[in-house]
Design a protein around this motif. Structure first.
Motif, PDB file in Angstrom:
ATOM      1  N   CYS A  30       0.801  -1.126  -0.183  1.00  0.00           N
ATOM      2  CA  CYS A  30      -0.107   0.021  -0.009  1.00  0.00           C
ATOM      3  C   CYS A  30       0.900   1.202  -0.003  1.00  0.00           C
ATOM      4  CB  CYS A  30      -0.955   0.098   1.085  1.00  0.00           C
ATOM      5  SG  CYS A  30      -1.867   1.492   1.237  1.00  0.00           S
ATOM      6  N   ARG A  51      -7.079  -1.258  -7.059  1.00  0.00           N
ATOM      7  CA  ARG A  51      -6.634  -1.428  -5.595  1.00  0.00           C
ATOM      8  C   ARG A  51      -7.001   0.036  -5.189  1.00  0.00           C
ATOM      9  NH1 ARG A  51      -4.884  -5.247  -2.756  1.00  0.00           N
ATOM     10  NH2 ARG A  51      -3.667  -3.504  -1.392  1.00  0.00           N
ATOM     11  N   ASP A  60      -5.294  -3.734   5.199  1.00  0.00           N
ATOM     12  CA  ASP A  60      -5.569  -3.906   3.810  1.00  0.00           C
ATOM     13  C   ASP A  60      -7.120  -3.574   3.742  1.00  0.00           C
ATOM     14  OD1 ASP A  60      -4.741  -4.899   1.055  1.00  0.00           O
ATOM     15  OD2 ASP A  60      -6.666  -6.178   1.671  1.00  0.00           O
ATOM     16  N   PRO A  61      -7.477  -2.899   2.671  1.00  0.00           N
ATOM     17  CA  PRO A  61      -6.644  -2.409   1.468  1.00  0.00           C
ATOM     18  C   PRO A  61      -6.099  -0.953   1.855  1.00  0.00           C
ATOM     19  CG  PRO A  61      -8.963  -1.788   1.226  1.00  0.00           C
ATOM     20  CD  PRO A  61      -8.989  -2.706   2.493  1.00  0.00           C
TER      21      PRO A  61
END
Length: 243
Positions: free
Chosen positions: A62, A120, A166-167
């Motif tokens: 990330c 994402r 996450d995410p």
């Protein structure tokens, strides 16, 4: 108001985007303040003129978690002005701009649900909205890829979130919604040009640079010959922050 750039730990083009961003600020920023870099400053930075904070990118999955961590580390510096301007290394200022003209531009409200084929980043934005909503904060999409004015207190509020889970969470939407301010719709006027997804014609690139307040260079910009030529023609003069 100081200006701070968040820089990653690897560059395939000697941080060309950062060089152009800093040149654009030197030419067009109509405010007094110091230049800061947090991350991995390239060798061509004159560290006698730029305040540099070395900082790693510990989050592999990330990118935004790394950026949020850098923003949090940055506001620990007592010499950093409050407020200050925070930007990534690929944001350009295209016209003379005073500190008061760096506003909280947003892209509308964050949607409650992501689309079926969401990237994402889109999943991260949706998750940002969900976590903000849970904490009773506004949910505007402030990830407009432009330089934003910041107060240190806004950044510190992000510590209430597990931004690395996450995410993840989107950096500017997470921070700026903690301000409680609504801002202005980025789509209401030509504020930001997105440049570099394709090698546009020289005339089209010049049009974008002349009609917008800011520009964001995509990851592909440095590989587009017309884009590179136009940006380097506009910002060819070296900034004093370069060795």
């Amino acid at each position: 108001m100081d200006v701070a750039w968040m820089v990653g730990n690897c560059s395939r083009n000697d941080d060309w985007e950062l060089r152009m961003s800093m040149r654009s600020f030197y030419r067009n920023y109509r405010g007094r303040g110091r230049a800061w870099i947090i991350g991995c400053p390239p060798a061509w930075i004159d560290r006698s003129r730029v305040r540099c904070i070395l900082w790693p990118d510990p989050y592999q999955a990330c990118k935004d978690a790394n950026l949020i961590q850098k923003a949090l580390r940055l506001v620990m510096e007592p010499e950093l002005s409050d407020p200050f301007i925070l930007c990534c290394d690929d944001y350009l200022v295209l016209r003379p701009t005073a500190p008061a003209e760096f506003e909280l531009w947003h892209c509308g409200a964050i949607e409650d649900d992501a689309c079926a084929d969401a990237t994402r980043w889109q999943l991260r934005l949706t998750e940002t909205g969900r976590r903000l909503r849970k904490q009773k904060f506004p949910t505007w999409n402030f990830d407009g890829h432009i330089p934003y004015p910041m107060y240190k207190s806004w950044v510190r509020e992000v510590l209430r979130f597990d931004f690395g889970a996450d995410p993840g969470m989107c950096t500017f939407s997470a921070i700026l919604n903690c301000s409680g301010r609504e801002g202005k719709d980025l789509r209401s006027e030509p504020v930001r040009a997105w440049i570099g997804e394709e090698d546009l014609s020289p005339a089209r690139i010049i049009e974008l640079l002349e009609t917008h307040r800011f520009a964001c260079l995509s990851n592909k910009a440095a590989a587009c010959s017309n884009v590179v030529a136009a940006i380097e023609e506009k910002f060819g003069a070296q900034a004093p922050w370069e060795r």
